[in-house]
Each structure stands twice: as structure tokens, then as C-alpha cells.
Design an enzyme around this catalytic site. Structure first.
Site, mmCIF file in Angstrom:
data_model
loop_
_atom_site.group_PDB
_atom_site.id
_atom_site.type_symbol
_atom_site.label_atom_id
_atom_site.label_comp_id
_atom_site.label_asym_id
_atom_site.label_seq_id
_atom_site.Cartn_x
_atom_site.Cartn_y
_atom_site.Cartn_z
ATOM 1 N N GLY A 1 0.791 -1.223 0.000
ATOM 2 C CA GLY A 1 0.000 0.000 0.000
ATOM 3 C C GLY A 1 0.824 1.274 0.000
ATOM 4 O O GLY A 1 0.327 2.337 0.345
ATOM 5 N N GLY B 1 2.452 2.277 -2.839
ATOM 6 C CA GLY B 1 2.596 2.722 -4.219
ATOM 7 C C GLY B 1 3.773 2.089 -4.931
ATOM 8 O O GLY B 1 4.157 2.526 -6.018
ATOM 9 N N LEU B 2 4.368 1.049 -4.357
ATOM 10 C CA LEU B 2 5.469 0.355 -5.040
ATOM 11 C C LEU B 2 4.961 -0.927 -5.692
ATOM 12 O O LEU B 2 5.725 -1.754 -6.142
ATOM 13 C CB LEU B 2 6.609 0.070 -4.061
ATOM 14 C CG LEU B 2 7.154 1.325 -3.362
ATOM 15 C CD1 LEU B 2 8.293 0.974 -2.418
ATOM 16 C CD2 LEU B 2 7.620 2.363 -4.387
ATOM 17 N N SER B 3 3.647 -1.037 -5.732
ATOM 18 C CA SER B 3 2.954 -2.109 -6.435
ATOM 19 C C SER B 3 3.222 -3.500 -5.886
ATOM 20 O O SER B 3 3.617 -4.405 -6.611
ATOM 21 C CB SER B 3 3.240 -2.043 -7.934
ATOM 22 O OG SER B 3 2.083 -2.434 -8.615
ATOM 23 N N SER B 4 2.969 -3.653 -4.609
ATOM 24 C CA SER B 4 2.993 -4.997 -4.030
ATOM 25 C C SER B 4 1.915 -5.851 -4.680
ATOM 26 O O SER B 4 2.047 -7.072 -4.757
ATOM 27 C CB SER B 4 2.785 -4.939 -2.518
ATOM 28 O OG SER B 4 1.468 -4.546 -2.195
ATOM 29 N N SER B 5 0.842 -5.207 -5.176
ATOM 30 C CA SER B 5 -0.232 -5.992 -5.802
ATOM 31 C C SER B 5 0.243 -6.620 -7.113
ATOM 32 O O SER B 5 0.006 -7.805 -7.352
ATOM 33 C CB SER B 5 -1.485 -5.141 -6.024
ATOM 34 O OG SER B 5 -1.206 -3.994 -6.784
ATOM 35 N N GLU C 1 -6.506 -7.449 -12.149
ATOM 36 C CA GLU C 1 -6.659 -6.312 -11.231
ATOM 37 C C GLU C 1 -7.847 -5.429 -11.655
ATOM 38 O O GLU C 1 -8.644 -5.004 -10.826
ATOM 39 C CB GLU C 1 -5.352 -5.505 -11.160
ATOM 40 C CG GLU C 1 -5.375 -4.483 -10.045
ATOM 41 C CD GLU C 1 -4.031 -4.248 -9.346
ATOM 42 O OE1 GLU C 1 -3.115 -5.078 -9.465
ATOM 43 O OE2 GLU C 1 -3.912 -3.228 -8.665
ATOM 44 N N ASP D 1 2.622 -1.368 -14.085
ATOM 45 C CA ASP D 1 3.060 -2.140 -12.916
ATOM 46 C C ASP D 1 3.312 -3.602 -13.274
ATOM 47 O O ASP D 1 4.318 -4.190 -12.890
ATOM 48 C CB ASP D 1 1.999 -2.085 -11.803
ATOM 49 C CG ASP D 1 1.731 -0.671 -11.335
ATOM 50 O OD1 ASP D 1 2.382 0.266 -11.834
ATOM 51 O OD2 ASP D 1 0.849 -0.503 -10.473
ATOM 52 N N TYR E 1 -7.902 11.971 -10.155
ATOM 53 C CA TYR E 1 -7.416 11.176 -11.286
ATOM 54 C C TYR E 1 -8.435 11.207 -12.427
ATOM 55 O O TYR E 1 -8.088 11.479 -13.587
ATOM 56 C CB TYR E 1 -7.164 9.744 -10.810
ATOM 57 C CG TYR E 1 -6.764 8.765 -11.879
ATOM 58 C CD1 TYR E 1 -5.425 8.558 -12.196
ATOM 59 C CD2 TYR E 1 -7.727 8.026 -12.572
ATOM 60 C CE1 TYR E 1 -5.055 7.647 -13.170
ATOM 61 C CE2 TYR E 1 -7.367 7.112 -13.549
ATOM 62 C CZ TYR E 1 -6.034 6.924 -13.839
ATOM 63 O OH TYR E 1 -5.678 6.019 -14.808
HETATM 64 P P1 ADP Z 1 0.265 -1.403 -3.619
HETATM 65 O O1 ADP Z 1 0.480 0.034 -3.869
HETATM 66 O O2 ADP Z 1 1.279 -1.950 -2.676
HETATM 67 O O3 ADP Z 1 0.133 -2.201 -4.865
HETATM 68 P P2 ADP Z 1 -2.501 -2.196 -3.344
HETATM 69 O O4 ADP Z 1 -3.564 -1.698 -2.446
HETATM 70 O O5 ADP Z 1 -2.690 -2.055 -4.808
HETATM 71 O O6 ADP Z 1 -1.137 -1.507 -2.849
HETATM 72 O O7 ADP Z 1 -2.270 -3.745 -3.057
HETATM 73 C C1 ADP Z 1 -2.047 -4.205 -1.754
HETATM 74 C C2 ADP Z 1 -2.792 -5.520 -1.528
HETATM 75 O O8 ADP Z 1 -2.156 -6.595 -2.265
HETATM 76 C C3 ADP Z 1 -2.772 -5.964 -0.089
HETATM 77 O O9 ADP Z 1 -3.828 -5.400 0.646
HETATM 78 C C4 ADP Z 1 -2.914 -7.481 -0.211
HETATM 79 O O10 ADP Z 1 -4.259 -7.832 -0.432
HETATM 80 C C5 ADP Z 1 -2.152 -7.769 -1.499
HETATM 81 N N1 ADP Z 1 -0.736 -8.110 -1.195
HETATM 82 C C6 ADP Z 1 0.359 -7.452 -1.581
HETATM 83 N N2 ADP Z 1 1.490 -8.047 -1.144
HETATM 84 C C7 ADP Z 1 1.095 -9.120 -0.450
HETATM 85 C C8 ADP Z 1 1.798 -10.159 0.267
HETATM 86 N N3 ADP Z 1 3.129 -10.166 0.367
HETATM 87 N N4 ADP Z 1 1.054 -11.131 0.850
HETATM 88 C C9 ADP Z 1 -0.295 -11.132 0.764
HETATM 89 N N5 ADP Z 1 -0.998 -10.179 0.123
HETATM 90 C C10 ADP Z 1 -0.318 -9.180 -0.475
HETATM 91 MG MG MG Z 2 -1.342 -1.862 -6.373
#
Ligand code: ADP
Ligand code: MG
Length: 402
Positions: A139, A141-145, A177, A189, A238
């Protein structure tokens, strides 16, 4: 497990960067009583330049960072996925036939969404079970999703029988997504998480999806500066910016603002009202800066690249009006440092992260001073990450005989 070998010559200088790899393999062993068959990883990302250009069919220039989501897994014969999230302290299972529609956006829905999207596109998927963990801040903004989506796609790739084509897999994960999770995002991303290259940034043409890479200047580190602030305004602002850009393109009879250069725009800019003129000028000048950034990288010119990043920030602040006091403050703290070649806000804006190009030998001290100075000025604790450009999604370990 000490026999586990990593086939690539990883350049991690820092042990903690191996932590998610160790976590997933240890958890896998504890859960399943044997070593994983595969370990995969997919990175987060930062955009160096090219902001609010993607939805104008323009150019973005991200790099994959050395923080990633990792999965240790083995195949299953029953077309089911069992996933353990170490970070969320949760375990979930789902069948590949008859995927459950998401009621809310839980972490498992990213995996279900990827499975749905791949199957929609005709990929024949087999099941797997495994453990997931990552060190991409969630969360921020480095795109963990996107990292989670591409790691999941890579897990399916390991146990199923299909070709790994980075752009096709990136598109499938973007669709997961957009269409499964209902989150509006461009292709950047997923594309960079799929196709990142070590020590290089990737110029993505958001119209053709063509990519070209360029080397980061020698001796430079990329430092991500998270302001620690988030704004709820982002969605409405946006949509408003997007509509303003589309209206300006329509006025000029163009498909998108991508289709006009700065000189031609200069001759016709007076036809627009002041607000539309500023919005269009940002997008058009940002596309040119992004292409010049590629030239600067190819010439190994850190000074020129840094200057373009500074100009990008000013344009986002004054013409596109998507910066914030916190972003301006952290960018000012960064630019005041002798080791910094240039800094700018990155991402949609109104909070979130900035990115700075910094001499690598001075990056740690830079991060400490900027953190202290920003906290003193803004009263918010930032998070700073010194990063390197890493490889995109990959299989890091494959058991012998598989
Ligand atoms: P970001 O900017 O990091 O992409 P998002 O809100 O788009 O933020 O995505 C974050 C969501 O992705 C988390 O709430 C979770 O549901 C999922 N997620 C990301 N990384 C992980 C992880 N390592 N393990 C489980 N879920 C994850
Ligand atoms: Mg994301």
C-alpha cells in the site's frame, strides 16, 4: 535445506533482502515436510519518469526494484490452489474450476483473479500449494499488488504447461486487477514486474506496449522516499485529470495527447482555456522528457537524467497540480543534498512516494539526512529505501528433475 541452491548469481549485498526467500522455504518445509519444488519471485517497481502519461497513450519509464514477493511451492494433482500468506498470517484454498467471485478484496482474491484471467485467455492451469511472503511495502505505491499477481502467474507457469511471454502475462495480470478486483490501473506495474532487467530501466510505450531498456547510469542508486502521507482525493482527481486530457486531445482532433509534440502544441496552446492548457502541457512535455531520459541513460549522463526528473516534478506540481506539501517537502530535502542528481514525486500524487537519483556511495547517508530533515519540516516519519534495478518475475529455484 542447506542444499537449496539459487541458480542465478544474485547480487544482493544485503542479507535481509534474502529474508522472504528464506521465510517461504522454511515455512514450506514446516507445512509440507519436504523441500519446495519451485521458488519464484516477482518484484515491485518505481517509475523514474513519465507520470500521468500512461492514459494518454504515452511513455513511462519504470524499473523493477530489489524488493519482491516470493512463493515456495509444489504442484498438486487436483486442480486446487492452497496458499499460505506468511505476511497476512492466513491460509486459503480455492478450486480452479468454478472460481469464487470476490465479495471484498482479500489477498487471496489477487491469486483467484490471476487464475480467472489466465483461464479466460485459454491457459490450461494446474494446481499448486505453497507459502508466500514479500518485502515490497504494502500500500505504499510500489505495487505490491502487481508483485503478488506476477508471482502467482509464475507459480502457475511452473506447474502448468504454457509459454512465459512477459507482455501477455502482464496483460493477463492487469486484467485480473481491473476486471476481477475492480481496481483501475494501467499496464505499467504488471509489465515492469514481468519484464524488469537488472541494472536497467524499461521504457514502455503505453500505446503499442513495446518496451526498450536503458542502463541506469554507473555508480547511481535509486532512492525511494515515502512521505508517509496518503490522500483519499486520488480517485476523483485522477478521473478529473483524465477527462481534462481527453478533452484537450479531442479539441486538437487527436486520439490522445501522445499524438502532438511540444512545438506544435505551442502554436495552438492559446486555443485552450488556461487550465486545459496547463494539463495538456504537462502530458506533452512529460512525454518528451521521458524520451530524453532514455537518451540520457543511453549516454550514461546522470546529470541530464537528474535534471529531467527535477523538471518533471515542477511540471507535476505547477501544471498538473497533483503534488502535495509533503511531496514538495521531501523532494526539496532530496534536491538540497550534494549527492542527489534529481528527485521528483512518483505515482499518481497527492501523497505517497518520491524517487531520487543519488550517488550510490553516498546513498545511505543521503537517506538518513533526508529522513531527518523531512521529518523536522513536515512532522511525519518517512520511509526511505535505497534500491537497485532488479530482474522481473523469475523462477529462482527448481528442484532437480523437474
Ligand atoms: P500497492 O500500492 O502496494 O500495490 P494495493 O492496495 O494495490 O497496494 O495492493 C495491496 C494488496 O495486495 C494488499 O492489501 C494485499 O491484499 C495484497 N498483497 C500485496 N502483497 C502481499 C503479500 N506479500 N502477501 C499477501 N498479500 C499481499
Ligand atoms: Mg497496487
Amino acid at each position: 535445506m542447506s542444499a537449496l541452491q539459487f541458480p542465478h548469481q544474485f547480487t544482493w549485498e544485503n542479507d535481509h533482502k534474502m529474508l522472504p526467500a528464506t521465510k517461504v522455504k522454511d515455512r514450506f518445509l514446516a507445512e509440507f515436510g519436504q523441500a519446495p519444488a519451485f521458488i519464484v519471485r516477482a518484484p515491485g517497481r518505481v517509475n523514474l519518469i513519465g507520470e500521468h502519461t500512461d492514459y494518454n497513450d504515452g511513455f513511462v519509464f519504470p524499473m523493477a526494484i530489489d524488493r519482491a514477493t516470493w512463493i515456495a511451492l509444489r504442484p498438486r494433482g487436483d486442480k486446487r490452489v492452497l496458499a499460505i500468506s506468511i505476511d497476512m498470517d492466513d491460509r486459503r484454498e480455492f478450486p480452479l474450476d468454478g472460481l469464487p467471485r470476490p465479495a471484498e478484496t482479500r489477498w487471496i482474491d489477487y491469486l483467484i483473479g490471476v487464475a480467472w484471467s489466465l483461464q479466460e485467455r485459454g491457459y490450461a492451469l494446474c494446481g499448486w500449494e505453497g507459502a508466500i511472503s514479500g518485502d515490497v511495502p504494502i500500500g505504499s505505491g510500489l505495487s505490491s499488488s502487481a508483485a503478488l499477481e506476477l508471482a502467482a502467474a509464475r507459480a502457475f507457469y511452473c506447474v502448468s504447461d504454457f509459454e512465459w511471454e512477459a507482455p501477455a502475462l502482464a496483460l493477463a495480470c492487469q486484467a485480473a486487477e481491473n476486471d476481477w478486483l475492480g481496481v483501475n490501473c494501467g499496464i505499467m506495474d504488471q509489465m515492469i514486474s514481468a519484464a524488469g532487467i537488472e541494472e536497467r530501466a524499461l521504457l514502455i510505450d503505453c500505446r503499442s506496449l513495446e518496451t526498450t531498456s536503458a542502463p541506469l547510469p554507473d555508480g547511481m542508486a535509486v532512492v525511494i522516499l515515502d512521505t508517509g502521507t496518503r490522500r483519499g482525493l486520488v480517485d476523483s482527481a485522477y478521473n478529473e485529470r483524465r477527462a481534462q486530457c481527453e478533452a484537450a486531445a479531442r479539441h486538437f482532433g487527436l486520439t490522445a495527447l501522445r499524438d502532438i509534440d511540444l512545438a506544435s502544441f505551442g502554436r495552438r496552446a492559446h486555443e485552450l482555456d488556461e487550465l486545459s492548457r496547463k494539463r495538456a502541457r504537462h502530458v506533452i512535455s512529460e512525454n518528451e522528457r521521458t524520451l530524453r531520459a532514455r537518451d540520457a541513460m543511453n549516454a550514461g549522463d546522470a546529470a541530464a537524467l537528474g535534471k529531467l526528473m527535477i523538471e518533471s516534478h515542477i511540471s507535476l506540481r505547477d501544471d498538473f497540480e497533483v503534488s502535495s506539501a509533503a511531496l514538495d517537502a521531501i523532494v526539496a530535502c532530496a534536491n538540497a543534498e550534494e549527492a542527489c542528481y534529481g528527485a521528483r514525486m512518483t505515482g499518481a500524487g497527492f501523497g505517497g512516494c518520491a524517487v531520487a537519483l543519488v550517488r550510490a556511495d553516498a546513498a545511505q547517508g543521503f537517506a538518513e539526512r533526508v529522513a531527518a530533515n523531512y521529518q523536522a519540516a513536515a512532522g511525519v516519519e518517512p520511509a526511505l529505501y535505497v534500491t537497485r534495478a532488479s530482474r522481473g518475475a523469475e523462477t529462482v529455484y527448481r528442484a532437480a528433475g523437474l
